[in-house]
Structure formats: C-alpha cells, structure tokens
Design an enzyme around this catalytic site. Structure first.
Site, PDB file in Angstrom:
ATOM      1  CB  ALA A  63      73.822  89.032  34.313  1.00 54.55           C
ATOM      2  CD  GLU A 105      71.295  96.382  34.672  1.00 56.21           C
ATOM      3  OE1 GLU A 105      71.487  95.158  34.511  1.00 56.21           O
ATOM      4  OE2 GLU A 105      71.134  96.904  35.772  1.00 56.21           O
ATOM      5  CD  GLU A 125      67.464  92.866  34.623  1.00 50.62           C
ATOM      6  OE1 GLU A 125      66.434  93.341  34.088  1.00 50.62           O
ATOM      7  OE2 GLU A 125      68.612  93.206  34.291  1.00 50.62           O
TER       8      GLU A 125
HETATM    9  N1  3HC Z   1      72.263  83.609  30.863  1.00 53.35           N
HETATM   10  C1  3HC Z   1      72.617  82.351  30.589  1.00 53.35           C
HETATM   11  N2  3HC Z   1      72.119  81.648  29.559  1.00 53.35           N
HETATM   12  C2  3HC Z   1      71.227  82.254  28.774  1.00 53.35           C
HETATM   13  C3  3HC Z   1      70.801  83.566  28.998  1.00 53.35           C
HETATM   14  C4  3HC Z   1      71.371  84.266  30.096  1.00 53.35           C
HETATM   15  N3  3HC Z   1      71.048  85.522  30.362  1.00 53.35           N
HETATM   16  N4  3HC Z   1      69.897  83.895  28.057  1.00 53.35           N
HETATM   17  C5  3HC Z   1      69.760  82.830  27.261  1.00 53.35           C
HETATM   18  N5  3HC Z   1      70.562  81.836  27.691  1.00 53.35           N
HETATM   19  C6  3HC Z   1      70.751  80.526  27.082  1.00 53.35           C
HETATM   20  C7  3HC Z   1      69.481  79.690  27.108  1.00 53.35           C
HETATM   21  O1  3HC Z   1      69.377  78.981  28.325  1.00 53.35           O
HETATM   22  C8  3HC Z   1      69.703  78.791  25.929  1.00 53.35           C
HETATM   23  O2  3HC Z   1      70.613  77.797  26.339  1.00 53.35           O
HETATM   24  P1  3HC Z   1      70.538  76.321  25.723  1.00 53.35           P
HETATM   25  O3  3HC Z   1      70.784  76.488  24.262  1.00 53.35           O
HETATM   26  O4  3HC Z   1      71.591  75.587  26.457  1.00 53.35           O
HETATM   27  O5  3HC Z   1      69.151  75.861  26.030  1.00 53.35           O
HETATM   28  C9  3HC Z   1      70.423  79.686  24.926  1.00 53.35           C
HETATM   29  O6  3HC Z   1      70.995  80.740  25.701  1.00 53.35           O
HETATM   30  C10 3HC Z   1      69.533  80.285  23.872  1.00 53.35           C
HETATM   31  O7  3HC Z   1      68.417  80.889  24.506  1.00 53.35           O
HETATM   32  P2  3HC Z   1      66.943  80.734  23.935  1.00 53.35           P
HETATM   33  O8  3HC Z   1      66.680  79.323  23.588  1.00 53.35           O
HETATM   34  O9  3HC Z   1      66.043  81.399  24.908  1.00 53.35           O
HETATM   35  O10 3HC Z   1      67.054  81.572  22.579  1.00 53.35           O
HETATM   36  P3  3HC Z   1      66.010  82.528  21.902  1.00 53.35           P
HETATM   37  O11 3HC Z   1      66.628  83.003  20.652  1.00 53.35           O
HETATM   38  O12 3HC Z   1      64.661  81.889  21.850  1.00 53.35           O
HETATM   39  O13 3HC Z   1      65.857  83.783  22.896  1.00 53.35           O
HETATM   40  C11 3HC Z   1      66.638  85.537  24.320  1.00 53.35           C
HETATM   41  C12 3HC Z   1      66.953  84.631  23.113  1.00 53.35           C
HETATM   42  C13 3HC Z   1      65.481  86.487  23.967  1.00 53.35           C
HETATM   43  C14 3HC Z   1      67.869  86.343  24.625  1.00 53.35           C
HETATM   44  C15 3HC Z   1      66.223  84.662  25.515  1.00 53.35           C
HETATM   45  O14 3HC Z   1      67.201  83.658  25.702  1.00 53.35           O
HETATM   46  C16 3HC Z   1      66.080  85.394  26.817  1.00 53.35           C
HETATM   47  O15 3HC Z   1      65.065  86.014  27.054  1.00 53.35           O
HETATM   48  N6  3HC Z   1      67.107  85.281  27.676  1.00 53.35           N
HETATM   49  C17 3HC Z   1      67.057  85.839  29.009  1.00 53.35           C
HETATM   50  C18 3HC Z   1      67.255  87.322  28.992  1.00 53.35           C
HETATM   51  C19 3HC Z   1      67.302  87.833  30.392  1.00 53.35           C
HETATM   52  O16 3HC Z   1      66.492  87.497  31.236  1.00 53.35           O
HETATM   53  N7  3HC Z   1      68.280  88.700  30.667  1.00 53.35           N
HETATM   54  C20 3HC Z   1      68.445  89.229  31.980  1.00 53.35           C
HETATM   55  C21 3HC Z   1      69.375  88.355  32.748  1.00 53.35           C
HETATM   56  S1  3HC Z   1      69.524  88.808  34.429  1.00 53.35           S
HETATM   57  C22 3HC Z   1      70.541  90.175  34.406  1.00 53.35           C
HETATM   58  O17 3HC Z   1      70.955  90.621  33.373  1.00 53.35           O
HETATM   59  C23 3HC Z   1      70.892  90.715  35.769  1.00 53.35           C
HETATM   60  C24 3HC Z   1      71.578  92.039  35.697  1.00 53.35           C
HETATM   61  O18 3HC Z   1      70.648  93.056  35.888  1.00 53.35           O
HETATM   62  C25 3HC Z   1      72.653  92.156  36.755  1.00 53.35           C
END
Ligand code: 3HC
Length: 699
Positions: A63, A105, A125
C-alpha cells in the site's frame, strides 16, 4: 482509464499492468485503475482471463504508506482484493521483484499465481507497526497454513519464491520473460476450462486444525513478550481466520488494522522508514560525483579497522590493510580473518565466498602501499597528532583523485584536514562497532570537505548496505553528542539518588536494548576514563562532574572484561549482578558533594533522558550539525539501541508533546541551568502548533 494501470488485451487475456514508479505502491490511482480494468475485462465477452502484472522493477511493493495519515479514499485495498477474488473469470497474478504487503495481498486475492524465479514476496507490515490489512491475515493462512503465514507476518522478512515453503502460494515459478510465461499459463487455464479459485473458499481447517491452534498458541505466548503491539494483533487475526467465517475474519482484521495504524508505534515506525531514506539524500549529492571505488586502503587493523575491512570485503571490494609494523599487521589480518570465519561458522558466509573475500585482502607495513587506492580510510587511535601525521604522509603518497576518510568519532575534522594539500578530499566516515554489522555510517562533512568526497562516502555506504547520515563537525558529531547528554543526565540522577540499576531498568523498560551503565560496562570504562583525563585540563570547573566512574576505574574496575564495573561479573559471567560496594562508593561520593539523595520514579528517569536527548538534538539542528530531526532519529535508532518503535528521540518528543517537554526542560533548567539550556525551537514549534516531523517534511 487511469494511467496508473495500463489496460491491454492480448488475444483473450486482459492484462492490467500497474504503472506507478518506483515501487508500484497501491496508491489511490492504482486502486481505481485496478477496479476499472477489472470491470472492463469482465464486461468484455472476448476476454476469458485477467492477468495482473507490475511494470518496471516490481509487482506492487505494498500500500502507499504515505496515504496512511488520512482516511482512505474509495476503493479501499481490501475491497479491491475482494473484487478480484469475486471475479467470474480467472485472475492470474504475475509476480516479479518484491510483492510486499498489499502487493502480496493483491496476489492472494487473485486465483492463480505465477512468479519470476528471482522474485520475493512478504508481509512486512509489522515493521511499520501495522498488520496486513487487505485480507492478508485471512488469506495467507488459508493458502499456506498458520506457520508460514505467521512467519511472514511476524518477521516481516521477504521470502524468495524459490524457497521450498513458498510453493503453497505460487502455482508456477519461471525464468525468462514473465509476461510471456503468464500469458501461456493463462492460455492453459482457459484451455482447461479452469474456474476462478477464490482463496476465501478454502475451509478445510487450513491443513491440520489441531496443529494450527498449537502454532497460534505458541506464537501468542512468544509475541506477548515483545514491546510492540502489532505482533499480538497479528496472531489474533490468524487465530480468527480459522475460527470465524471469512467476512467476519476480514472485519476482525479491519478493526485491528484501524487501531494499529492510529497508534504511536505505527506513527513512529513509519516515520523512521521515511527518515532512513531521506537521511541518505545528503545535499552535497546534488553537486558532487562519487568516485568509482574498487580498491580501499585501511590504515589501522584494530577492532574498527578490521570491522571496516570485513565490511568492504563482503561488499566485493579489494582491501589493503596498513599497520605500523609486521606484528601489528599480522594481528590486524587475523582479526579480519576471525570476523569472516565467524560468519562461516554461523552459516552466513559460504566457504567459496570466504576464500574469495580473503583473496581480495592484502596487507603491508608501509603507507606507500596506499598509492593506488581509490579510497583510504584511517582507523587509528583517537589522537590528533597521530592522525595528522598519517594524513600528512598520505598526502605525499596518494594520487589527486584518491578520497581520504577518517573514522574519528570525536576529533575535529577541520584540524585533521589542515595538513592536507587538498582538504576537499577528506571526509569523515564514522563507522559503529562492530563495523561489519552496524548499519549506521555518519558521513561527517568538514568546512572544506568537497562534494565529490561526500558523494563517494555515501556511495561506499550504499555499497556496504549501510545507512549514511550527514553530520557537521562538533565534538562527537550527532550520535555521540546526543549519547553524551544521555549519559550525563544518568550520571546526575545517579549522584542525586537513583541507583545505576534503577536507571538501567527504567531505560530497558523504555525500550533501550541495554541500560546506560550496562553499556559502559560492556564498552569498557577505561576508554571513557582516558578521554576524561585528556579533557581534564580544559574542562570548565563550573560544569557538574560526577566522579563515580573515576573511582571505579581507579580500582581497576573497567566493566565486564575485568569482572567488575557498575556490576559484578563473577566467574566471567556475561550478565552482571548489582554490586553493594558500588552503591557504597556512590553514597560516599554523594556525601562528599553534600547531596541529600532523593528517589526517582521510572517515569521521571525516562522523562529526564528524553528531555536531554531531544534538547541536544534541537541544539544540533540549530547549529546546523544535523540537517533534519529524522537524521538524529536515524542515528539513535541504528547506532545506539534506541527503540525503533519509538521512532528516535525527536519523534518521541513530538509524541510526548512539545509543550509538556518544554515545561520539563524549564523545571530541570531551574536546577542546573548550564546543562539544561532550553532550545528556542521548542517554544517556536509549540506556538505554531507544529512538530519536529513538520521540519522533516519541509526539508
Ligand atoms: N509506500 C510509499 N512509498 C514507498 C513504499 C510504499 N509502500 N515503498 C517504497 N516507497 C518509496 C520510498 O520511500 C522511496 O522513496 P524516495 O525515492 O522518495 O526516497 C522509493 O519508494 C524507493 O524505495 P527504496 O529506496 O526503499 O528502494 P529499494 O529498492 O531499496 O527497496 C522496497 C524497495 C524493498 C520495495 C522497499 O522500498 C520497501 O521495503 N518498501 C516498503 C514495503 C512495505 O513495507 N510494504 C508494505 C506497506 S504497508 C501495506 O501494504 C498495508 C496493507 O497491508 C494494507
């Protein structure tokens, strides 16, 4: 239709390609696009199957975390997943990159899953203080059983699709062109007349029902000990998945998600997620270009030098270690070898890679060996004269393109740079011990440090998998400045009546990995003692000075390594016991200082520590040493054991309320104004109704 999802029809398959760089987060526009695309495909009689795929580097990685601060706009992600699942035509998710959180999901909501063999998936998460809120807690156990589902959700770690446990989630894993393979898979599904296969319809007790319950109960007992609140909720949701009908389970998950997303823990964890990424964007990167790094020279093979060398070797770099003489060199090289061997023993490093790492390591007892290095990192003792001598020599040896770095943790980089012909080539790279493990790297920018040297330091950090944070020059940079204030306030409380054991306990219950006095015992009291003796001639007599640590050191009690420090370690024990003799020493020193001891509650200990840390952080911001509050938080979380779920001291200050914290500071300042000089930013932010996190957003 929305640009965030590209709709194409290939033969009888509708392809919905998510197009929201960089990570295809499931922002509002993507959710709208998915629903529109789905409706379109269902209404088109020529379409017989629907494929979901990500454009660019990944299937959706979750998300959009940025959207969590406001109420979600329709359609919500759980609804999108439900609609995909309810589709009357087969829906196939084609996964590459990292299908994380909401992304996975969505894949669970699809009826069939095919993946590229390099892909990973997961439910991270929990690392954001929440739980999978789009059906993940209900669908993952249905498909995979309790154990693997809980492992994904409680660890937050991604799993490779080639992991043998991943087979329960993926029908097919392919190499090569994923889109083509997914189209072929869709053609097979159509040809077989296969129907949609909703995950929600799995009702068989998710394999063995008794086994399921016992896994859930074991996990519940385990996570109840964790300080974060999300893990318990995750286990409860997974339990609910087996006990409740699907829709009721979804409502259960939704209620827990709503509570968690509004919690301080989640607010703090989301803050640190973005702070870490922002910290790495140093302003100098816009002006400078990183040098290519292949050969790294390291001067000094002590604990720090060896750790840095091991980190560089693990990242595929070539390393030249230089020591003063052959004996020290041998010791340094064997320290590096020991670190790598330990990794082999722990199964973190294969024997082939171990040999490969060692083949890139060389050692010499002469600085001349640094002549053709791309980067030279000095890691010798903390003495200005020694460091200056080394850099003066290096100046005549290295080429004009070699970037120079010092690993000093306190000394003035400007003074070190003064011996150089090209001071712009010197940058501070403050590693944390053990350097091959700790992810923090303070990139210290001196008055004359050039942007190229900074960019090279940041590039090295990334290559080593570390988080770079910019610090200006001051005694101790960001981390040790804040830590020194923390230590000082703990010493004051000890002298004023709290025992070191009470203070340690209070700080552990705050969430610190170890209490401050335990840290001193572990690090060795002699190091700080040597520094205090060095600084004694220049110490302002008006500063409050607590002598207890000196008294312990005078007895040879240097902490764990000598069997005694603030704690006793009988027979080489690793866990210390409170020591009545230490309490007697403290009492005697209180009497000498004329202090009548008073008691401190756990809450007061924690508040004083927070006030000292946040006030010091605020000073570092005012002085321009730290660029933004989130940088300070990143340093404390990654270098000093500050609990991640509290987000760092500046975030905790926001959550505690700046008005209340300012009142605390003023109260403490009345006792000892020299130490507690209330930073003006507390007043300014609080009057404007803003927080430190607003400064992060604006930077
Ligand atoms: N939402 C918004 N922005 C996100 C994001 C997300 N889920 N994931 C990554 N970004 C953004 C980062 O902030 C970064 O932004 P920036 O360039 O402005 O700094 C950009 O995307 C690139 O991210 P990374 O620098 O981290 O890139 P990497 O290639 O090193 O890593 C990744 C990629 C493995 C996907 C890593 O970004 C990551 O782990 N992201 C989070 C994944 C996550 O936690 N997903 C779950 C979200 S909560 C959810 O899904 C709730 C649901 O259950 C309802």
């Amino acid at each position: 239709m929305s640009d965030a999802v590209i709709y194409q029809v290939e033969g009888d398959v509708a392809v919905l390609a998510v197009n929201n760089p960089p990570v295809n987060a499931l922002s509002h526009a993507v959710r709208v696009g998915l629903v529109e695309g789905l409706d379109h495909a269902l209404a088109d009689d020529t379409v017989r199957a629907i494929m979901l795929i990500g454009m660019g580097r990944t299937f959706p990685a979750g998300a959009d975390i940025r959207e969590f601060v406001s109420a979600p706009k329709d359609p919500w992600l759980p609804e999108v997943c439900n609609r995909l699942e309810a589709a009357s035509k087969p829906v196939i998710a084609a996964v590459h990159g990292t299908a994380l959180g909401g992304g996975f999901e969505v894949a669970l909501g699809a009826h069939y899953r095919i993946a590229d063999d390099k892909a990973a998936f997961g439910l991270p998460e929990v690392t954001l203080g929440i739980l999978p809120g789009a059906g993940g807690t209900q669908r993952a156990p249905r498909l995979g059983g309790a154990e693997v589902a809980l492992d994904l959700m409680l660890s937050g770690r991604p799993m490779k699709v080639t992991d043998k446990r991943a087979g329960v989630f993926f029908d097919r894993v392919v190499s090569g062109d994923l889109r083509q393979a997914a189209l072929e898979y869709a053609a097979e599904i159509i040809a077989d007349g296969a129907n949609p296969r909703p995950t929600r319809d799995i009702t068989d007790g998710f394999r063995d029902a008794a086994d399921y319950q016992s896994v859930v109960q074991d996990k519940l007992a385990e996570v109840s000990r964790r300080p974060e609140i999300a893990p318990v909720e995750i286990v409860r949701c997974v339990e609910a998945a087996a006990l409740l009908p699907f829709d009721t389970g979804m409502a259960f998950e939704r209620a827990a998600f709503d509570t968690l997303v509004a919690s301080d823990h989640s607010d703090a964890l989301r803050h640190i997620f973005f702070a870490e990424r922002k910290a790495a964007k140093l302003p100098e990167l816009a002006q400078g270009t990183a040098r290519d790094i292949d050969r790294v020279g390291i001067v000094g093979g002590g604990t720090m030098g060896a750790g840095i060398a091991a980190a560089c070797l693990s990242a595929g770099l070539r390393v030249m270690l230089v020591e003063r003489d052959g004996t020290l060199l041998d010791k340094g090289l064997s320290r590096i070898r020991d670190i790598l061997e330990r990794d082999v023993r722990r199964g973190r490093l294969g024997i082939d890679r171990f040999e490969d790492h060692l083949s890139r390591l060389q050692g010499r007892d002469d600085l001349v060996a640094m002549a053709d290095m791309d980067l030279v990192i000095e890691a010798v003792i903390e003495e200005m004269d020694v460091k200056q001598q080394i850099f003066a020599q290096l100046d005549g040896i290295v080429g004009e393109n070699t970037v120079l770095a010092t690993n000093t943790s306190y000394l003035d980089i400007n003074e070190i740079a003064s011996v150089l012909e090209q001071p712009e080539m010197l940058v501070g790279l403050h590693f944390f011990s053990p350097a091959h493990v700790m992810r923090l790297l303070e990139v210290v920018v001196g008055e004359r440090t050039g942007a190229d040297a900074v960019a090279t330091g940041v590039a090295l950090a990334k290559r080593l998998g570390k988080i770079p944070v910019r610090s200006g020059v001051c005694d101790g940079f960001i981390g040790n400045s804040v830590f020194a204030a923390y230590r000082a306030v703990c010493d004051f409380m000890m002298e004023d009546g709290a025992s070191p054991y009470e203070i340690d306990k209070a700080m552990r219950s705050f969430g610190m990995a170890l209490g401050p006095f335990q840290v001193s015992d572990l690090a060795g009291l002699d190091i700080a003692w040597a520094r205090r003796k060095r600084l004694a001639p220049t110490r302002d007599p008006a500063d409050r000075y607590v002598v207890v640590a000196d008294r312990l050191c005078e007895r040879g009690w240097f902490g764990q390594k000598t069997g005694r420090g603030y704690y006793r370690y009988p027979d080489g024990a690793r866990k210390g016991e409170p020591d009545p003799e230490v309490l007697a020493i403290i009492e005697a020193e209180r009497a000498v200082a004329g202090i009548v001891p008073r008691s401190f509650s756990v809450k007061e200990i924690q508040r004083r520590v927070l006030a000292a840390m946040a006030n010091t952080g605020a000073r570092l911001l005012r002085e321009g040493i730290a660029t933004r509050p989130g940088d300070i938080d990143t340093v404390l979380v990654h270098g000093y054991g500050y609990p991640r779920w509290r987000g760092g001291p500046m975030k905790t200050a926001d959550q505690a309320g700046l008005l209340a914290l300012k009142a605390d500071l003023e109260r403490f300042a009345a006792e000892y104004p020299r130490f507690w000089q209330v930073e003006p930013v507390f007043d300014a932010l609080q009057r404007e109704g803003r927080h430190f996190s607003d400064l992060d957003r604006e930077s």
